[in-house]
Motif scaffolding. Structure first.
Motif, PDB file in Angstrom:
ATOM      1  N   GLN A 144     -11.298   4.540 -29.933  1.00 59.57           N
ATOM      2  CA  GLN A 144     -10.281   3.554 -30.312  1.00 59.57           C
ATOM      3  C   GLN A 144      -9.509   3.064 -29.096  1.00 59.57           C
ATOM      4  O   GLN A 144      -9.224   1.867 -28.969  1.00 59.57           O
ATOM      5  N   TYR A 145      -9.167   3.976 -28.195  1.00 56.22           N
ATOM      6  CA  TYR A 145      -8.442   3.592 -26.988  1.00 56.22           C
ATOM      7  C   TYR A 145      -9.268   2.627 -26.143  1.00 56.22           C
ATOM      8  O   TYR A 145      -8.765   1.611 -25.677  1.00 56.22           O
ATOM      9  N   HIS A 146     -10.540   2.945 -25.955  1.00 62.81           N
ATOM     10  CA  HIS A 146     -11.397   2.082 -25.154  1.00 62.81           C
ATOM     11  C   HIS A 146     -11.603   0.720 -25.817  1.00 62.81           C
ATOM     12  O   HIS A 146     -11.665  -0.306 -25.128  1.00 62.81           O
ATOM     13  N   LEU A 147     -11.686   0.695 -27.130  1.00 63.57           N
ATOM     14  CA  LEU A 147     -11.769  -0.587 -27.830  1.00 63.57           C
ATOM     15  C   LEU A 147     -10.494  -1.395 -27.617  1.00 63.57           C
ATOM     16  O   LEU A 147     -10.541  -2.615 -27.414  1.00 63.57           O
ATOM     17  N   TYR A 148      -9.360  -0.730 -27.653  1.00 60.93           N
ATOM     18  CA  TYR A 148      -8.063  -1.375 -27.411  1.00 60.93           C
ATOM     19  C   TYR A 148      -8.039  -1.999 -26.013  1.00 60.93           C
ATOM     20  O   TYR A 148      -7.652  -3.156 -25.834  1.00 60.93           O
ATOM     21  N   VAL A 149      -8.482  -1.231 -25.014  1.00 61.09           N
ATOM     22  CA  VAL A 149      -8.493  -1.725 -23.641  1.00 61.09           C
ATOM     23  C   VAL A 149      -9.439  -2.913 -23.503  1.00 61.09           C
ATOM     24  O   VAL A 149      -9.096  -3.925 -22.877  1.00 61.09           O
TER      25      VAL A 149
END
Length: 62
Positions: free
Chosen positions: A25-30
């Motif tokens: 999820q964090y990498h998708l956000y970035v």
């Protein structure tokens, strides 16, 4: 040109095997923030390096 789906698949392939859902999820956000930034620049809404340095100099102390 890569599609969003291609970019996400590539990102997931490069994550460690023990990545959590939160990591993904964090990498998708970035990725989304980068995409929006690139879109803004393309639309002429970005700032120059000089302006960025001026803005950051107010926060960064040496």
């Amino acid at each position: 040109m890569s599609t969003l789906k291609d970019n996400i698949a590539k990102m997931i392939r490069h994550l460690p095997e023990d990545s959590t859902l939160e990591d993904i999820q964090y990498h998708l956000y970035v990725l989304e923030k980068i995409r929006k930034g690139q879109e803004s620049i393309k639309d002429g809404k970005g700032i120059s390096n000089e302006e960025a340095k001026v803005r950051l100099s107010k926060w960064i102390t040496k």
